[in-house]
Design an enzyme around this catalytic site. Structure first.
Site, PDB file in Angstrom:
ATOM      1  N   TYR A  92      13.696  46.498  38.440  1.00 49.69           N
ATOM      2  CA  TYR A  92      14.496  45.325  38.064  1.00 49.69           C
ATOM      3  C   TYR A  92      14.086  44.104  38.867  1.00 49.69           C
ATOM      4  O   TYR A  92      13.962  44.159  40.093  1.00 49.69           O
ATOM      5  CB  TYR A  92      15.970  45.642  38.291  1.00 49.69           C
ATOM      6  CG  TYR A  92      16.940  44.703  37.625  1.00 49.69           C
ATOM      7  CD1 TYR A  92      16.625  44.041  36.436  1.00 49.69           C
ATOM      8  CD2 TYR A  92      18.207  44.477  38.166  1.00 49.69           C
ATOM      9  CE1 TYR A  92      17.527  43.199  35.811  1.00 49.69           C
ATOM     10  CE2 TYR A  92      19.124  43.642  37.554  1.00 49.69           C
ATOM     11  CZ  TYR A  92      18.777  42.997  36.379  1.00 49.69           C
ATOM     12  OH  TYR A  92      19.685  42.153  35.763  1.00 49.69           O
ATOM     13  N   SER A 183      13.360  53.496  38.382  1.00 52.34           N
ATOM     14  CA  SER A 183      14.514  52.615  38.407  1.00 52.34           C
ATOM     15  C   SER A 183      14.632  51.893  37.066  1.00 52.34           C
ATOM     16  O   SER A 183      14.783  52.555  36.041  1.00 52.34           O
ATOM     17  CB  SER A 183      14.425  51.656  39.595  1.00 52.34           C
ATOM     18  OG  SER A 183      15.661  51.023  39.808  1.00 52.34           O
ATOM     19  N   ASP A 273      21.082  58.979  46.001  1.00 48.21           N
ATOM     20  CA  ASP A 273      20.843  57.652  45.424  1.00 48.21           C
ATOM     21  C   ASP A 273      22.157  56.900  45.289  1.00 48.21           C
ATOM     22  O   ASP A 273      23.021  57.279  44.496  1.00 48.21           O
ATOM     23  CB  ASP A 273      20.167  57.811  44.054  1.00 48.21           C
ATOM     24  CG  ASP A 273      19.579  56.517  43.532  1.00 48.21           C
ATOM     25  OD1 ASP A 273      20.052  55.441  43.926  1.00 48.21           O
ATOM     26  OD2 ASP A 273      18.637  56.595  42.710  1.00 48.21           O
ATOM     27  N   HIS A 302      17.222  56.124  46.551  1.00 48.19           N
ATOM     28  CA  HIS A 302      16.460  55.247  45.658  1.00 48.19           C
ATOM     29  C   HIS A 302      15.253  54.733  46.432  1.00 48.19           C
ATOM     30  O   HIS A 302      15.234  53.603  46.918  1.00 48.19           O
ATOM     31  CB  HIS A 302      17.359  54.103  45.211  1.00 48.19           C
ATOM     32  CG  HIS A 302      17.016  53.529  43.885  1.00 48.19           C
ATOM     33  ND1 HIS A 302      17.348  54.145  42.695  1.00 48.19           N
ATOM     34  CD2 HIS A 302      16.360  52.393  43.541  1.00 48.19           C
ATOM     35  CE1 HIS A 302      16.938  53.406  41.687  1.00 48.19           C
ATOM     36  NE2 HIS A 302      16.327  52.337  42.175  1.00 48.19           N
TER      37      HIS A 302
END
Length: 318
Positions: A92, A183, A273, A302
């Site tokens: 992202y 992700s 995560d 993550h």
């Protein structure tokens, strides 16, 4: 092992909390029809980076709503027969990354297409009223508009359109087109294979954009999901529209697209995560009906997952 989510045996049973819109299938059938009506006007421009073993190109195509989408395209030299291709998707707000980090695939005889998401850190356009990047806020873009105007709808369609372009390249074997990412890249890997079911193998790593309501209820609407909290604070501070908002987010919830996948899946998840909670990822994984396998990392969040890239490459080579 400490837990931030459900025990593993419960995760394998979890089916998600976010509401599914009643017209979800019609919504995506209509979106795919819109995508297929677009003339992509594909353009290949030799890249500024070149190697003796691979040719590098900037690939441009027109996506829905007229945006010019950019991808880095690398194809191995000296291979005359059709060969496999892998589509790579980034995290992202990021971008397609350096040319050099695609060369491992090219050295193995793969063509590589790495897409810049519209409006994020790369060279793809966001045509939502401005030129240039918008960078953040993409989950909530369109929440106060018709669902057909959700920005992630368009980004999901871009992945499928790129896959369709890859499948038509004369140098690519259409029986060996794969997708991978982590992700947001993991989410787009799922979206790509769901909307373009000719993707034969996919390797999502801790996918984003799954089961928004579960993330909210775990009080993890922060970091990558921070804009959910920002939206409520500014536009629905008493949560009077909470059901409506999460239902609309359901259109871009990957758990509900997962059963459209026809390719073989290798997915990776870290049980610690706190960015993309494990249960949200399992909500998508548990709805996949295609052949699938999960790599579980109990002590990782993550972050870099040891051996995950090697496992992915081996999966695509097998």
């Amino acid at each position: 092992m400490p837990l931030i989510d459900m025990p593993l045996e419960q995760l394998y049973e979890y089916r998600g909390r976010n509401p599914r819109p009643s017209d979800f299938d019609e919504y995506w059938d209509r979106a795919i029809a819109e995508m297929r009506a677009v003339d992509p006007q594909v353009e290949l421009v030799p890249g500024s980076f070149q190697t003796p073993q691979a040719e590098c190109f900037d690939l441009y195509f027109t996506g829905v709503r007229g945006a010019r989408i950019h991808a880095k395209y690398i194809r191995p030299k000296f291979i005359t027969e059709p060969h496999p291709a892998v589509l790579l998707f980034h995290g992202y707000t990021g971008h397609a990354g350096d040319w050099a980090d695609k060369l491992a695939y090219a050295s193995l005889g793969f063509s590589v297409l790495a897409m810049d998401c519209r409006g994020q850190g790369g060279s793809s356009e966001d045509t939502g009223g401005v030129k240039g990047t918008t960078h953040h806020g993409h989950i909530i873009r369109g929440l106060d508009d018709h669902p057909d105007n959700l920005l992630f709808r368009h980004i999901f369609l871009d992945t499928a359109q790129l896959a369709g372009i890859a499948l038509e390249l004369p140098e690519v074997d259409p029986e060996r087109v794969y997708a991978a990412g982590a992700s947001q890249g993991g989410a787009l890997t799922i979206a790509c294979a769901a909307l373009e079911p000719r993707i034969r193998k996919l390797a999502p790593v801790y996918p984003f954009l799954c089961d928004y309501k579960r993330t909210w209820e775990m009080d993890l609407a922060k970091d990558a999901y921070q804009e959910l909290k920002t939206y409520f604070r500014h536009f629905d501070p008493r949560h009077e529209r909470e059901d409506e908002i999460f239902t609309k987010l359901g259109y871009i919830d990957l758990q509900f697209l997962a059963d459209r996948i026809r390719g073989e899946v290798l997915m990776s998840v870290g049980l610690m995560d706190t960015i993309c909670p494990p249960s949200t990822q399992f909500a998508a994984y548990n709805r996949m009906t295609a052949p699938k396998r999960l790599l579980v990392y109990p002590d990782f969040g993550h972050e870099w997952l040891p051996d995950a890239v090697d496992q992915t490459i081996q999966f695509f080579l097998d």
